[in-house]
Design a protein around this motif. Structure first.
Motif, PDB file in Angstrom:
ATOM      1  N   LEU A 110     -32.392 -49.545  42.407  1.00  0.00           N
ATOM      2  CA  LEU A 110     -31.891 -50.399  43.477  1.00  0.00           C
ATOM      3  C   LEU A 110     -32.958 -51.420  43.868  1.00  0.00           C
ATOM      4  O   LEU A 110     -34.076 -51.046  44.243  1.00  0.00           O
ATOM      5  N   PRO A 111     -32.666 -52.712  43.786  1.00  0.00           N
ATOM      6  CA  PRO A 111     -33.688 -53.737  44.005  1.00  0.00           C
ATOM      7  C   PRO A 111     -33.882 -54.069  45.485  1.00  0.00           C
ATOM      8  O   PRO A 111     -33.189 -53.538  46.361  1.00  0.00           O
ATOM      9  N   GLN A 112     -34.833 -54.966  45.738  1.00  0.00           N
ATOM     10  CA  GLN A 112     -35.066 -55.462  47.085  1.00  0.00           C
ATOM     11  C   GLN A 112     -34.015 -56.513  47.433  1.00  0.00           C
ATOM     12  O   GLN A 112     -33.386 -57.108  46.561  1.00  0.00           O
ATOM     13  N   GLU A 113     -33.865 -56.763  48.729  1.00  0.00           N
ATOM     14  CA  GLU A 113     -32.846 -57.713  49.177  1.00  0.00           C
ATOM     15  C   GLU A 113     -33.097 -59.117  48.634  1.00  0.00           C
ATOM     16  O   GLU A 113     -32.162 -59.859  48.331  1.00  0.00           O
ATOM     17  N   SER A 114     -34.365 -59.510  48.481  1.00  0.00           N
ATOM     18  CA  SER A 114     -34.692 -60.864  48.036  1.00  0.00           C
ATOM     19  C   SER A 114     -34.701 -61.018  46.519  1.00  0.00           C
ATOM     20  O   SER A 114     -34.819 -62.138  46.008  1.00  0.00           O
ATOM     21  N   ASP A 115     -34.601 -59.933  45.772  1.00  0.00           N
ATOM     22  CA  ASP A 115     -34.618 -60.030  44.310  1.00  0.00           C
ATOM     23  C   ASP A 115     -33.405 -60.814  43.836  1.00  0.00           C
ATOM     24  O   ASP A 115     -32.307 -60.701  44.398  1.00  0.00           O
ATOM     25  N   ARG A 116     -33.592 -61.576  42.766  1.00  0.00           N
ATOM     26  CA  ARG A 116     -32.511 -62.487  42.381  1.00  0.00           C
ATOM     27  C   ARG A 116     -32.447 -62.704  40.878  1.00  0.00           C
ATOM     28  O   ARG A 116     -33.386 -62.456  40.123  1.00  0.00           O
ATOM     29  N   SER A 119     -29.933 -59.421  42.881  1.00  0.00           N
ATOM     30  CA  SER A 119     -30.115 -58.611  41.674  1.00  0.00           C
ATOM     31  C   SER A 119     -29.213 -57.386  41.618  1.00  0.00           C
ATOM     32  O   SER A 119     -29.375 -56.527  40.739  1.00  0.00           O
ATOM     33  N   ALA A 120     -28.289 -57.284  42.569  1.00  0.00           N
ATOM     34  CA  ALA A 120     -27.203 -56.291  42.541  1.00  0.00           C
ATOM     35  C   ALA A 120     -27.755 -54.871  42.479  1.00  0.00           C
ATOM     36  O   ALA A 120     -28.442 -54.415  43.391  1.00  0.00           O
ATOM     37  N   TYR A 121     -27.495 -54.185  41.377  1.00  0.00           N
ATOM     38  CA  TYR A 121     -27.852 -52.777  41.253  1.00  0.00           C
ATOM     39  C   TYR A 121     -29.121 -52.581  40.428  1.00  0.00           C
ATOM     40  O   TYR A 121     -29.470 -51.446  40.081  1.00  0.00           O
ATOM     41  N   GLY A 122     -29.802 -53.702  40.117  1.00  0.00           N
ATOM     42  CA  GLY A 122     -31.076 -53.636  39.414  1.00  0.00           C
ATOM     43  C   GLY A 122     -30.928 -53.743  37.915  1.00  0.00           C
ATOM     44  O   GLY A 122     -30.157 -52.992  37.317  1.00  0.00           O
ATOM     45  N   ILE A 123     -31.653 -54.677  37.290  1.00  0.00           N
ATOM     46  CA  ILE A 123     -31.511 -54.840  35.844  1.00  0.00           C
ATOM     47  C   ILE A 123     -32.046 -53.628  35.093  1.00  0.00           C
ATOM     48  O   ILE A 123     -31.708 -53.417  33.928  1.00  0.00           O
ATOM     49  N   ASN A 124     -32.899 -52.818  35.749  1.00  0.00           N
ATOM     50  CA  ASN A 124     -33.350 -51.546  35.168  1.00  0.00           C
ATOM     51  C   ASN A 124     -32.731 -50.351  35.879  1.00  0.00           C
ATOM     52  O   ASN A 124     -33.233 -49.240  35.787  1.00  0.00           O
ATOM     53  N   SER A 149     -30.604 -44.624  47.746  1.00  0.00           N
ATOM     54  CA  SER A 149     -29.349 -45.311  48.042  1.00  0.00           C
ATOM     55  C   SER A 149     -29.634 -46.398  49.070  1.00  0.00           C
ATOM     56  O   SER A 149     -30.646 -46.359  49.770  1.00  0.00           O
ATOM     57  N   GLY A 150     -28.742 -47.360  49.161  1.00  0.00           N
ATOM     58  CA  GLY A 150     -28.938 -48.443  50.118  1.00  0.00           C
ATOM     59  C   GLY A 150     -27.982 -49.575  49.846  1.00  0.00           C
ATOM     60  O   GLY A 150     -26.989 -49.422  49.118  1.00  0.00           O
ATOM     61  N   ASP A 151     -28.289 -50.728  50.410  1.00  0.00           N
ATOM     62  CA  ASP A 151     -27.446 -51.910  50.240  1.00  0.00           C
ATOM     63  C   ASP A 151     -27.840 -52.657  48.970  1.00  0.00           C
ATOM     64  O   ASP A 151     -28.994 -53.072  48.815  1.00  0.00           O
ATOM     65  N   ALA A 152     -26.878 -52.824  48.072  1.00  0.00           N
ATOM     66  CA  ALA A 152     -27.106 -53.628  46.866  1.00  0.00           C
ATOM     67  C   ALA A 152     -27.005 -55.103  47.230  1.00  0.00           C
ATOM     68  O   ALA A 152     -26.009 -55.537  47.822  1.00  0.00           O
ATOM     69  N   LYS A 164     -23.722 -61.355  51.107  1.00  0.00           N
ATOM     70  CA  LYS A 164     -23.026 -60.114  50.796  1.00  0.00           C
ATOM     71  C   LYS A 164     -24.011 -59.021  50.359  1.00  0.00           C
ATOM     72  O   LYS A 164     -24.913 -59.251  49.547  1.00  0.00           O
ATOM     73  N   LYS A 165     -23.794 -57.850  50.911  1.00  0.00           N
ATOM     74  CA  LYS A 165     -24.482 -56.644  50.461  1.00  0.00           C
ATOM     75  C   LYS A 165     -23.544 -55.476  50.721  1.00  0.00           C
ATOM     76  O   LYS A 165     -22.844 -55.422  51.734  1.00  0.00           O
ATOM     77  N   ILE A 166     -23.512 -54.540  49.764  1.00  0.00           N
ATOM     78  CA  ILE A 166     -22.579 -53.418  49.822  1.00  0.00           C
ATOM     79  C   ILE A 166     -23.345 -52.130  49.555  1.00  0.00           C
ATOM     80  O   ILE A 166     -24.170 -52.064  48.630  1.00  0.00           O
ATOM     81  N   SER A 167     -23.062 -51.123  50.364  1.00  0.00           N
ATOM     82  CA  SER A 167     -23.742 -49.829  50.232  1.00  0.00           C
ATOM     83  C   SER A 167     -23.500 -49.234  48.847  1.00  0.00           C
ATOM     84  O   SER A 167     -22.364 -49.163  48.371  1.00  0.00           O
TER      85      SER A 167
END
Length: 690
Positions: free
Chosen positions: A283-289, A275-280, A241-244, A217-220
């Motif tokens: 917007l994180p990378q697709e592989s961040d977790r 990592s969804a919308y980024g802990i900071n 902006s991009g896919d979370a 799953k990824k959502i704009s």
């Protein structure tokens, strides 16, 4: 006066040794004849768990059966909870989703408690259970949801509500579980496989369940938090902006064992998510977790001897917050240090909870059943690491800041002692009372004495009245107490527990065994609720909230071939923010919720169903000038087929048929757009019973 208590490992070792010694000694005793009253008490327990007398319980409860939810195409625990009266959902930048009961503090996580087969599974780091919301519905036999704090006086504090998930490990002579194999496939390349297996002899019962599931799953989303200046005005142009990444990888193994008077409950849940919308808030990378594993082991001993019942439990629970992510974009400028390749970080905090409880129930006094006991809890962080790109040079390589710039207090710990007493008083055939209290001391701020009293009046077999008063609290989570060196969150060990006084009244009209109308009123006084903001990131007891409302719930049918369920909830009130002197309507809370489902059995094997949900608009928090969060309605539909001869079933579901835009509110000065949820999706489920 604040009381201090401390426990060391020797104390807990002694308790565990004593527990084992007592249970071994008891195992040598001969079986005693149970009295007639004990038999009746056992029947009442079974009736409670099997939904035969839920309406006579001294709290506001809704019960959902797993097999009925399967017919509706409900995929997991989260989707089931969204059918409960007065329950909405919220999320944050890490996609830590949490159910909101009756509008109670949607900014906090630990407002409710989740129990899996009687074991509380809220994690210690956030006091949340987001990692369990994806629990597949096929693994669940029944869900019991109590709204309000009045459900627990046995060492647990359910501030706004409690959720008890009962798996198919539950087993009575008239309710044996069937072994099951299940496969699912759906949108976002969702795949799931699982099974459960039961083994029984005269004295021994062993139940094992396992499942694995994943999706992509990824959502704009976006623009991200940099657009609001979280890293300073000079970095706003780096916002994107991009896919979370909201993907999931998860598996779980559960074991329940019962041998005579002894029990063992254990579960291992390995949960990894994007990592969804980024802990900071970048917007994180697709592989961040983020990994949120959860493990528990609970040992129990339950023995009835005449008018006495002894219940002893001891256990251990582990949970971890483990994040690896790109925290900031390329070319970030912080104090004239340029991070050409961005900032990367690894944050790891592992927590352990030890507990032991002993309760004695006595029913030898006419019309009274008295329960008293204690619960000891020792919580601590057992490991912590903090690594970041070089803050001094801007080099992308990770530097270990565990001791020089930790994100969390590596020595975090808390000890708690809870004493409980309760009396169930059957005044006559029509009226019963339950009254009691919890008394809690911790090594920080104490909640003190928390009373509870309820009355159930049965006018006749069709008309039931309830009144309830209860007080409860929520202790601060680890994040709220021990977070350090963070732009968005600053912990404080001076936090007091959040306190709620709840006043509730209910009327239930029973039309038949499975048909009823339940209405209830509630008034909640919340004090010292914990709050922070982007302007003042330190957690503090800053909000008092008065909440009132009502809920209406109906279950029945139109004909002999269908099932109908409807509910409506209204909530309103005022929120007082102490340090800014503001008084506002409830922020981030939908005043109106309406939900329902309809199942039509086309024949004995085939059924068609629909689910409808309406969530009203939500006001923003004080100082947030954005427009209200818009109301939305969603419609789901499912076709379910069951072959009774070969014991297999198939379900095809379409969720959010009209592709409604569903959003959960983002905090102010973070993501300017709210967090968009799934649009139209589909799900196919195949199940085989043995």
């Amino acid at each position: 006066m604040k009381h201090k208590i401390s426990y060391n490992s020797n104390r807990f070792s002694f308790i565990l040794i004593l527990f084992i010694g007592l249970t071994n000694l008891s195992a040598q005793t001969d079986k005693l004849l149970e009295s007639i009253s004990s038999e009746m008490e056992h029947f009442n327990k079974v009736a409670t768990l099997t939904k035969q007398n839920e309406h006579y319980q001294p709290y506001i409860i809704s019960v959902f059966q797993g097999k009925e939810l399967e017919k509706l195409g409900v995929a997991n625990l989260k989707e089931a909870l969204l059918l409960v009266p007065g329950v909405d959902m919220a999320t944050d930048n890490s996609n830590t989703q949490t159910p909101i009961f009756r509008g109670s503090n949607p900014l906090a996580y630990g407002q409710s408690k989740l129990f899996i087969d009687g074991v509380v599974v809220n994690n210690l780091f956030l006091d949340a259970y987001s990692e369990y919301l994806s629990f597949p519905i096929e693994m669940i036999k029944r869900i019991e949801v109590v709204r309000g704090p009045g459900s627990k006086t046995d060492g647990f504090n359910a501030y706004a509500g409690s959720i008890n998930v009962i798996t198919y490990a539950e087993d009575f002579k008239d309710s044996a579980s069937n072994d099951k194999l299940v496969f699912k496939y759906g949108s976002y390349d969702y795949r799931m496989g699982g099974f459960f297996k039961t083994y029984k002899t005269e004295d021994l019962k062993l139940f094992v369940d396992f499942f694995y599931q994943e999706d992509d799953k990824k959502i704009s989303s976006g623009p991200d938090g940099l657009s609001q200046g979280i890293f300073g005005a000079n970095n706003i142009a780096l916002s994107k902006s991009g896919d979370a990444p909201l993907w999931l990888r998860e598996y779980s193994l559960g074991v329940n064992l019962e041998y005579k008077d002894f029990s063992l409950k254990a579960r291992m849940l390995e949960h990894t998510q994007g990592s969804a919308y980024g802990i900071n808030l970048a917007l994180p990378q697709e592989s961040d977790r983020v990994k949120l594993p959860s493990y528990y082991l609970d040992l129990g001993y339950n023995k009835e001897v005449g008018s006495y019942e002894v219940n002893i439990n001891a256990g251990v629970k582990y949970d971890t917050f483990d994040s690896k992510s790109k925290l900031a974009p390329d070319d970030l400028n912080l104090s004239n240090i340029i991070f050409e390749d961005g900032i990367y970080g690894e944050h790891y905090a592992a927590q352990r909870t030890l507990y032991q409880s002993s309760y004695l129930k006595y029913s030898g006094i006419n019309k009274h059943t008295i329960t008293s006991g204690y619960r000891l809890i020792k919580e601590e962080t057992i490991d912590m690491t903090s690594k970041l790109s070089n803050r001094a040079t801007g080099d992308v390589a990770l530097v270990d800041y565990t001791y020089t710039l930790p994100f969390f207090d590596k020595d975090a710990k808390r000890d708690t002692l809870i004493f409980s007493m309760q009396d169930e008083f059957q005044f006559n055939d029509d009226i019963s009372f339950i009254y009691g209290f919890n008394y809690e001391q911790t090594s920080y701020k104490d909640a003190g004495l928390e009373p509870r009293v309820s009355m159930v009046y049965q006018l006749d077999t069709e008309n039931i009245f309830k009144t309830i008063y209860s007080r409860s609290h929520r202790n601060a989570s680890w994040q709220e107490m021990f977070t350090m060196n963070n732009r968005a969150r600053v912990g404080s060990t001076d936090l007091k527990p959040e306190i709620v006084d709840a006043f509730e009244a209910a009327y239930i009209k029973k039309f038949s065994t499975d048909s009823y109308l339940q209405t209830n009123l509630f008034y909640l006084l919340n004090k010292d609720q914990i709050y922070n903001s982007s302007i003042n990131p330190e957690y503090r007891n800053a909000v008092d909230t008065d909440i009132y409302g009502f809920e209406v719930e109906y279950k029945g049918n139109i004909s002999s071939a269908d099932q109908l369920y409807l509910n409506y909830s209204y909530v309103d009130g005022k929120s007082y923010t102490q340090d800014v002197g503001s008084s506002d309507s409830l922020p981030n809370v939908a005043h109106h919720l309406a939900k329902g489902y309809y199942i039509y059995n086309l024949d004995g094997d085939l059924s068609l169903s629909g689910v409808v949900k309406y969530v009203g608009s939500k006001d923003r928090v004080f100082g947030d000038t954005r427009e209200k969060v818009k109301a939305y309605s969603s419609v789901d539909s499912s076709l379910h087929y069951k072959d009774p001869k070969y014991k297999y079933s198939a379900t095809f579901s379409i969720k959010n048929i009209f592709n409604t835009n569903i959003t959960y509110p983002s905090a102010p000065n973070t993501y300017i757009q709210d967090y968009t949820q799934e649009g139209r999706t589909f799900l196919v489920t195949l199940k085989k019973e043995f």
